[in-house]
Scaffold this active site. Structure first.
Site, mmCIF file in Angstrom:
data_model
loop_
_atom_site.group_PDB
_atom_site.id
_atom_site.type_symbol
_atom_site.label_atom_id
_atom_site.label_comp_id
_atom_site.label_asym_id
_atom_site.label_seq_id
_atom_site.Cartn_x
_atom_site.Cartn_y
_atom_site.Cartn_z
ATOM 1 N N LYS A 35 0.837 -1.204 0.000
ATOM 2 C CA LYS A 35 0.000 0.000 0.000
ATOM 3 C C LYS A 35 0.876 1.259 0.000
ATOM 4 O O LYS A 35 2.096 1.176 0.228
ATOM 5 C CB LYS A 35 -0.905 -0.020 1.230
ATOM 6 C CG LYS A 35 -0.143 0.040 2.543
ATOM 7 C CD LYS A 35 -1.016 -0.324 3.739
ATOM 8 C CE LYS A 35 -0.233 -0.202 5.030
ATOM 9 N NZ LYS A 35 -0.912 -0.880 6.157
ATOM 10 N N ARG A 130 -9.755 -0.007 15.858
ATOM 11 C CA ARG A 130 -9.678 0.928 14.739
ATOM 12 C C ARG A 130 -10.681 0.406 13.710
ATOM 13 O O ARG A 130 -11.864 0.664 13.816
ATOM 14 C CB ARG A 130 -8.248 1.009 14.195
ATOM 15 C CG ARG A 130 -8.059 2.119 13.179
ATOM 16 C CD ARG A 130 -6.658 2.128 12.578
ATOM 17 N NE ARG A 130 -6.314 0.871 11.947
ATOM 18 C CZ ARG A 130 -5.161 0.633 11.320
ATOM 19 N NH1 ARG A 130 -4.242 1.570 11.258
ATOM 20 N NH2 ARG A 130 -4.931 -0.527 10.757
ATOM 21 N N TYR A 255 18.174 28.818 9.856
ATOM 22 C CA TYR A 255 16.991 29.515 10.371
ATOM 23 C C TYR A 255 16.926 29.424 11.888
ATOM 24 O O TYR A 255 17.102 28.358 12.468
ATOM 25 C CB TYR A 255 15.711 28.890 9.811
ATOM 26 C CG TYR A 255 15.434 29.236 8.373
ATOM 27 C CD1 TYR A 255 15.226 30.555 7.979
ATOM 28 C CD2 TYR A 255 15.358 28.234 7.411
ATOM 29 C CE1 TYR A 255 14.953 30.875 6.653
ATOM 30 C CE2 TYR A 255 15.075 28.537 6.089
ATOM 31 C CZ TYR A 255 14.878 29.862 5.718
ATOM 32 O OH TYR A 255 14.616 30.167 4.420
ATOM 33 N N MET A 303 13.939 23.874 3.461
ATOM 34 C CA MET A 303 13.168 23.201 2.414
ATOM 35 C C MET A 303 14.074 22.430 1.450
ATOM 36 O O MET A 303 13.759 21.307 1.048
ATOM 37 C CB MET A 303 12.337 24.229 1.636
ATOM 38 C CG MET A 303 11.377 23.587 0.646
ATOM 39 S SD MET A 303 10.448 24.798 -0.302
ATOM 40 C CE MET A 303 9.332 25.443 0.931
HETATM 41 C C1 LIG Z 1 -0.179 -1.966 6.756
HETATM 42 C C2 LIG Z 1 -0.751 -3.247 7.205
HETATM 43 C C3 LIG Z 1 0.052 -4.381 7.375
HETATM 44 C C4 LIG Z 1 1.568 -4.335 7.296
HETATM 45 O O1 LIG Z 1 2.082 -3.803 8.492
HETATM 46 P P1 LIG Z 1 3.663 -3.670 8.741
HETATM 47 O O2 LIG Z 1 3.754 -3.165 10.122
HETATM 48 O O3 LIG Z 1 4.154 -2.689 7.741
HETATM 49 O O4 LIG Z 1 4.243 -5.015 8.546
HETATM 50 C C5 LIG Z 1 -0.579 -5.582 7.660
HETATM 51 N N1 LIG Z 1 -1.921 -5.648 7.795
HETATM 52 C C6 LIG Z 1 -2.719 -4.574 7.674
HETATM 53 C C7 LIG Z 1 -4.178 -4.710 7.858
HETATM 54 C C8 LIG Z 1 -2.161 -3.341 7.390
HETATM 55 O O5 LIG Z 1 -2.949 -2.262 7.286
#
Ligand SMILES: *Cc1c(COP(=O)(O)O)cnc(C)c1O
Length: 368
Positions: A35, A130, A255, A303
């Site tokens: 993702k 969540r 800065y 930046m």
């Molecule tokens: C992002 C995610 C993972 C992977 O988690 P990592 O900590 O990057 O290994 C696995 N399962 C779900 C549902 C996730 O959202």
């Protein structure tokens, strides 16, 4: 590319880390989580490097469809399912797997006329609170989905671990028990483990593991952990020195003048800043490599630039020398800890201004 600010992505490292995940998984199948543009490494690049994974997981149709269109035939799981009811047709058309975490998604599946049934993963909230169906809604959801013509009969069940990165937390065993009790007796494969579960909690492996961060070579346990897997960084972020000055004792750097030279000293300016995704909150003292040797960031991150304390280098640096922000020789976890964040965020926020390039294995081991 005149600034020479680059993120070099190692195909060999990605493949190595997948092999580490597979080894740790025992017999469980490995769903590579790619993702967020492959955690900032490039979606298609990462998918290609990790094509020996058993499945891919992404967040949205915008990530899943390009994978299908690029020819990947793997199962592709939408970790949050569709975001809108009308997305269900595309889920079916592109043969995507979807998580079901809410009643409204079940209603959508009940009402949809789908030519091809979709693979559903029931997402169970076992204690993270969540995303996921509450424990007492799971068996009913399983029953409602089991009978639907638009849902493939291979219902699967998944949950997500909130504290697997803490080896001392009681949350993981509690979540495992809650999940096991809730799905007891239901037919279908199970999945619990993210990277931290896979590496730290062997009981969470079940049928499918879902590693993300470890595939990119960062430890889910952070910089100081003893739980070290032999991972290799997939992203090395580098730039060049574009100026070196001899400053005087008392000169304030950058800065806000937040750092003052304690003596006459050489200071380099390197071509990277928060406009490239280097964290602005990285404080003075954050490690940086110059020609492979450690030096410290001084003053505020701008930046486009950072300043580096060049005292202590074994050889004087020159304009044009290589500066490494993280990756080979400097774990992103360590930089993240200084900046008050995690390697995940560092990777995801590298901006498009940075030139991404792939480093192929010189021995040709990238290909099958
Ligand atoms: C992002 C995610 C993972 C992977 O988690 P990592 O900590 O990057 O290994 C696995 N399962 C779900 C549902 C996730 O959202």
């Amino acid at each position: 590319m005149s600034r020479n600010t680059r993120a070099v992505i190692s195909v060999a490292a990605l493949r190595h880390n997948l092999a580490v995940a597979r080894e740790a998984a025992g017999g469980a199948r490995v769903m590579a989580v790619i993702k967020a543009n492959g955690y900032g490494h490039g979606l298609l690049r990462v998918a290609h490097a990790l094509r020996h994974a058993d499945a891919f997981a992404v967040t949205s149709l915008e990530e899943a469809i390009p994978l299908r269109e690029a020819g990947f035939a793997h199962p592709i799981l939408l970790l949050e399912g569709p975001f809108e009811p009308n997305e269900i047709q595309l889920v079916s058309r592109y043969r995507l797997d979807m998580a079901v975490h809410s009643d409204w998604q079940i209603s959508v599946l009940q009402g949809a006329r789908l030519t091809r049934p979709v693979n559903v993963w029931l997402k169970v909230d076992s204690g993270m609170h969540r995303l996921g169906l509450p424990l007492d809604a799971v068996r009913d959801a399983h029953e409602r989905l089991s009978g639907l013509s638009g849902v493939s009969p291979h219902l699967r069940m998944m949950t997500h671990l909130a504290e697997a990165d803490d080896p001392h937390s009681g949350a993981t065993p509690r979540q495992c028990r809650a999940f096991a009790d809730t799905v007891a007796g239901l037919r279908g494969e199970r999945s619990l483990a993210n990277s931290a579960g896979l590496l730290g909690w062997p009981d969470t492996r079940a049928d499918w593991v879902r590693p993300g961060i470890m595939l990119y070579g960062a430890s889910p346990f952070g910089a100081g952990s003893s739980l070290h897997a032999p991972l290799r960084p997939a992203m090395t972020l580098t730039t060049r020195i574009n100026a070196i000055y001899q400053h005087r004792a008392g000169d304030a750097i950058g800065y806000g003048g937040t750092w003052t030279c304690p003596e006459d000293m050489p200071v380099a300016v390197a071509a990277i800043g928060y406009g490239d995704g280097y964290p602005r909150h990285a404080p003075s003292g954050t490690p940086v490599l110059v020609n492979g040797e450690r030096v410290q960031l001084i003053g505020r991150v701008s930046m486009d630039m950072i300043c580096l304390d060049l005292r202590g280098l074994s050889e004087p640096a020159e304009v044009g020398d290589t500066v490494t922000l993280w990756g080979d020789g400097l774990p992103a976890e360590e930089v993240a800890e200084h900046a008050g964040t995690i390697a995940y965020e560092l990777f995801c926020t590298v901006t498009q201004r940075v030139h991404f390039q792939e480093e192929r294995d010189p021995h040709g081991a990238d290909e099958d």
